[in-house]
Design a protein around this motif. Structure first.
Motif, PDB file in Angstrom:
ATOM      1  N   ALA A 211       0.850  -1.189   0.000  1.00 37.90           N
ATOM      2  CA  ALA A 211       0.000   0.000   0.000  1.00 37.90           C
ATOM      3  C   ALA A 211       0.887   1.240   0.000  1.00 37.90           C
ATOM      4  N   SER A 212       0.468   2.260  -0.728  1.00 37.73           N
ATOM      5  CA  SER A 212       1.311   3.448  -0.910  1.00 37.73           C
ATOM      6  C   SER A 212       1.671   4.130   0.410  1.00 37.73           C
ATOM      7  N   SER A 213       0.828   3.949   1.437  1.00 37.49           N
ATOM      8  CA  SER A 213       1.112   4.606   2.732  1.00 37.49           C
ATOM      9  C   SER A 213       2.374   4.058   3.384  1.00 37.49           C
ATOM     10  N   PRO A 232       5.722 -14.051  12.087  1.00 38.87           N
ATOM     11  CA  PRO A 232       6.799 -14.437  11.167  1.00 38.87           C
ATOM     12  C   PRO A 232       6.334 -14.828   9.763  1.00 38.87           C
ATOM     13  N   LYS A 233       5.146 -15.455   9.638  1.00 38.16           N
ATOM     14  CA  LYS A 233       4.696 -15.882   8.309  1.00 38.16           C
ATOM     15  C   LYS A 233       4.378 -14.677   7.419  1.00 38.16           C
ATOM     16  N   GLN A 234       3.764 -13.646   8.036  1.00 38.77           N
ATOM     17  CA  GLN A 234       3.470 -12.443   7.266  1.00 38.77           C
ATOM     18  C   GLN A 234       4.763 -11.684   6.955  1.00 38.77           C
ATOM     19  N   LEU A 235       5.700 -11.727   7.919  1.00 38.06           N
ATOM     20  CA  LEU A 235       6.991 -11.074   7.697  1.00 38.06           C
ATOM     21  C   LEU A 235       7.750 -11.751   6.550  1.00 38.06           C
ATOM     22  N   LYS A 280      -5.709  -6.696   5.534  1.00 40.34           N
ATOM     23  CA  LYS A 280      -5.349  -5.589   6.437  1.00 40.34           C
ATOM     24  C   LYS A 280      -5.028  -4.302   5.683  1.00 40.34           C
ATOM     25  N   GLY A 281      -4.808  -4.404   4.385  1.00 38.02           N
ATOM     26  CA  GLY A 281      -4.465  -3.215   3.618  1.00 38.02           C
ATOM     27  C   GLY A 281      -2.979  -2.946   3.583  1.00 38.02           C
TER      28      GLY A 281
END
Length: 844
Positions: A211-213, A232-235, A280-281
């Motif tokens: 996301a640009s933010s 950790p999985k999302q990381l 989550k965006g």
């Protein structure tokens, strides 16, 4: 009452307004163009060459191409309004329309048949009647009683907004359901409408990006890493994204994103973690339209110095001849390097800003040629052939219109493409009969069409062949075309040594191992021992031409055609090569019950099978119509042979045409006699071409090649011509015979085939047609009627009439008009309703 199709019909024209009409080419076999009225608000949008949507008949809605815009209303009927303008810009160019008109006139077919063949299917819009519930229908207040079939339809429409007629038939499991539809219409429960589907769909790729933010600065990105540390999985997903995209060097690169399947197909990343980041965006998903032909990495420099002295001299002579003649024939022996000359000429045309069409007779050739051309022209090269999907063909079509593709390599259908600045057409292996379209109409020859393309666009045409057609060489000898000769092989390569093997004598000496002479087996073994490669040519696919009963001589025949069924061992079936009918191979004879069924003759499948038994260590591959049905199968077979993953290639005519293999030192022709003895005035010419072309695959890179021809009659004069590479001897003999007996190039020929489900009416209709032709053209120019060798195909009996039209002193257009009038006079006979006449101009 069936509701009318709900299209917007404009109000009457204001008196001062000019009313326009459009003549359109419908993709139907109609003898004339059809005229439609242009709604005033579309007057500025309707362009010649663009597609429009029209209603034809009571319900059918079709797309068609505008051929002319004018102010003259039709006199014979009330013009309907155009429904919609599809294209903002023409998809068919002016030179194309001129070419299509010429093809319809020359090949005695309709303009609709030409446009139907020319446009890729995905550019032709179609409609199908659909039903939906009436907007005012309410199941709760409905007073009409419903049958069980009607209830099924209503229930389905409540689940799904609409159904096509096809879907209704499948739902009810009925072939005739229109009474049920009519009943629902009368009860105001459903309405019928037409939906037009644009078949072409661009290729869409799903991509993801941060996301640009989170990409405003490096600190924000670093903070995101810290926030995801407890997960950790999302990381891991984020780290992989950063690793695969250069956003750490330039945050703006995040805009391009990454193809989603790169992440989702990675077994080390969690799919739920990817979806969580999207939800989550943190990441966002977006679609990108991409080409089905990805841009090449670039093109290498083209070095004209790569040409040998002989090649450079031939190239210069071609260019000099082009100053005086629009068509040049390059007569270069096999292995002389004609392709390198083509590439040099293409490069010059492209540098001058022109477009080039490079025609090939077979899809099999495109794999090798495209690889070579890609190195020079990169993403400016387009490829067009029948193995491409409809969407791929549309992308090539649009790429030519937009100017993306300056060079196109393709087979015969490439002559329909929308070139607008064509400067050169190359017709490689110009003698090949594969350039002729047999079914359906237009029955054109791409070589002849190429000449007219060049004429309409001011382009030059270069023909190339080691064994030119007699007609082409005659045009060169009479000064109509230019001629350039190239009679030495490229590099240190020499022409192969050709030897004959007398199979009759070998059989008497018991030196035949099935269909292989001992000499051929020995040479194959010797070639493989030297780690070189072999090509074996047999001009028949399948395992055996037919099977028969040893006791009663029963032979299985096709139920639709007057031919025996060929046996294909791999699928264990008997197959008709004319209509496609198949049946399982019987275990015993249906006529007498004997189990003594044997195969007679041999095809490529049997050669492959037997060779595996004789030489189990050989790596054998087969190349014929049965093994090349899949999209990339040609390419894979050729690549395997080039990389020496296989060392013996067994094939039909596909292996004879222009393929260049570095390690082939032996070519075997297994059954030469079946090619020579064929009832056609071109039989000897075609046999010579086949033998020389397949022989030319041997010894192309310096090694002395060898060709073994197995024949039961080695005294045939044509074999000496092949051994001596004596094209001129063949030409002089053939041209003398053709002049004596009035065959092309001294006359133009038209073959008319009369078809009927029954033999006697077919013969009667053919006799009537011959009389009509004789009354108009005279007896000397009309031959027949007579039944062809195969007198029944697809349940239709056949009779043929041949018409010969003098090239000199006659009006060709007028003569063809007389032929067409004779056919139309026959078809007007009410007693001959089931008769069909196929007109084939310049039959091959």
């Amino acid at each position: 009452m069936t509701p009318e199709l709900e299209f917007h019909i404009p109000a009457d024209d204001v008196p001062d307004r000019v009313t326009l009409f459009a003549d359109v080419i419908l993709p139907l076999p109609l003898p004339k163009l059809y005229t439609y009225r242009v709604p005033y608000q579309m007057s500025d949008e309707v362009l010649v060459g663009a597609r429009v949507l029209v209603q034809f008949g009571s319900k059918k809605v079709l797309s068609c191409v505008v051929a002319r815009v004018h102010e003259e209303p039709p006199k014979e009927y009330q013009a309907k309004y155009l429904l919609e303008v599809i294209d903002e810009k023409p998809v068919v160019t002016g030179p194309q329309l001129r070419l299509f008109l010429w093809m319809a006139e020359y090949y005695l077919c309709t303009l609709g048949e030409v446009i139907n063949a020319a446009l890729p299917s995905a550019l032709k819009l179609s409609s199908e009647s659909q039903i939906q519930l009436h907007p005012q229908f309410n199941i709760e207040t409905n007073e009409w009683p419903l049958t069980s079939h009607e209830e099924k339809i209503v229930f389905a429409l409540r689940q799904k907004q609409h159904l096509t007629f096809t879907e209704v038939g499948q739902l009810l499991q009925l072939t005739s359901f229109h009474k049920i539809i009519k009943s629902l219409l009368l009860k105001d429960i459903i309405i019928i409408y037409e939906e037009i589907a644009e078949k072409y769909a661009p290729k869409v790729v799903k991509k993801v990006r941060l996301a640009s933010s989170f990409t405003t600065d490096e600190e924000t990105l670093e903070e995101l890493f810290n926030q995801l540390a407890p997960k950790p999985k999302q990381l891991d997903v984020l780290l992989k994204y950063v690793q695969l995209t250069p956003i750490l060097q330039n945050l703006r690169m995040n805009e391009e994103g990454l193809e989603k399947n790169v992440l989702t197909s990675n077994p080390h990343l969690s799919l739920s973690a990817i979806n969580s980041l999207l939800k989550k965006g943190v990441m966002e998903q977006f679609d990108v339209v991409v080409s089905r032909f990805p841009m090449a990495e670039g093109r290498g420099p083209y070095l004209a110095s790569d040409l040998s002295t002989a090649q450079a001299a031939a190239r210069d002579q071609v260019l000099e001849t082009f100053e005086e003649k629009s068509t040049v024939l390059l007569h270069g022996i096999t292995g002389s390097g004609k392709t390198e000359i083509y590439i040099d000429l293409i490069n010059k045309a492209v540098e001058a800003g022109g477009q080039v069409l490079y025609l090939l007779p077979e899809i099999a050739l495109t794999a090798q040629i495209v690889t070579r051309l890609k190195r020079v022209f990169g993403d400016r090269l387009g490829v067009y052939h029948s193995k491409f999907s409809d969407n791929e063909r549309v992308e090539v079509w649009n790429g030519i219109l937009s100017g993306r593709f300056q060079v196109v390599v393709g087979v015969r259908s490439s002559v329909f493409l929308p070139f607008h600045s064509l400067s050169l057409i190359i017709v490689d292996e110009e003698h090949e009969p594969s350039y002729k379209q047999h079914e359906p109409a237009p029955r054109y020859n791409a070589r002849e069409v190429a000449f007219m393309m060049a004429q309409f666009q001011g382009a030059k045409t270069l023909l190339g062949s080691a064994t030119p057609s007699i007609e082409s060489y005659y045009h060169c000898k009479t000064g109509k075309w230019g001629l350039v000769n190239l009679h030495e092989r490229y590099g240190e390569a020499t022409l192969p040594e050709v030897e004959l093997v007398d199979t009759r004598q070998e059989s008497l000496r018991k030196n035949m191992l099935s269909h292989f002479s001992q000499r051929l087996v020995h040479d194959i073994e010797d070639t493989l021992h030297r780690q070189e490669q072999v090509i074996l040519f047999q001009n028949r696919r399948g395992y055996a031409p037919f099977i028969d009963c040893n006791d009663c001589a029963w032979i299985p025949k096709c139920r639709n055609c007057a031919v025996s069924l060929s046996y294909h061992k791999f699928s264990n079936e008997l197959r008709c090569h004319y209509c496609g009918y198949t049946e399982r191979k019987p275990n015993d004879c249906p006529a007498c019950g004997s189990t003594m069924l044997k195969t007679v003759g041999f095809g490529t499948e049997k050669i492959e099978d037997e060779l595996k038994l004789i030489m189990p260590e050989a790596r054998i591959q087969r190349m014929d119509l049965d093994t090349t049905k899949k999209k990339n199968s040609h390419q894979q077979i050729i690549e395997d042979f080039e990389q020496q993953r296989t060392n013996v290639l067994v094939g039909t005519q596909m292996v004879t045409k222009g393929l260049d293999f570095e390690h082939v030192s032996l070519v075997g022709i297994l059954s030469a006699d079946s090619i020579i003895h064929f009832p056609d005035f071109r039989a000897h010419e075609r046999a010579y071409q086949l033998f020389v072309q397949v022989s030319g695959r041997a010894g192309r890179k310096g090694n002395k090649g060898k060709v073994l021809i197995q024949t039961a009659n080695p005294n045939q004069p044509i074999f000496q011509r092949v051994i001596q590479n004596d094209y001129m001897g063949l030409y002089e003999q053939e041209i003398a015979e053709r002049q004596k007996f009035r065959y092309p190039p001294f006359v133009r020929m038209i073959r008319l085939t009369v078809k009927h489900p029954e033999a006697r009416p077919c013969e009667g209709a053919a006799i009537l047609l011959a009389k009509e032709l004789v009354d108009r053209l005279g007896r000397t120019g009309v031959l027949g009627p007579e039944a062809p060798h195969i007198f029944k195909i697809r349940n239709q009996f056949l009779q043929e009439i041949h018409v010969k039209l003098d090239r000199e002193g006659g009006n060709l257009r007028e003569s063809k008009a007389q032929v067409l009038e004779a056919v139309q006079a026959l078809l007007k006979n009410k007693d001959l309703k089931q008769v069909r006449v196929v007109i084939d101009v310049d039959p091959s």
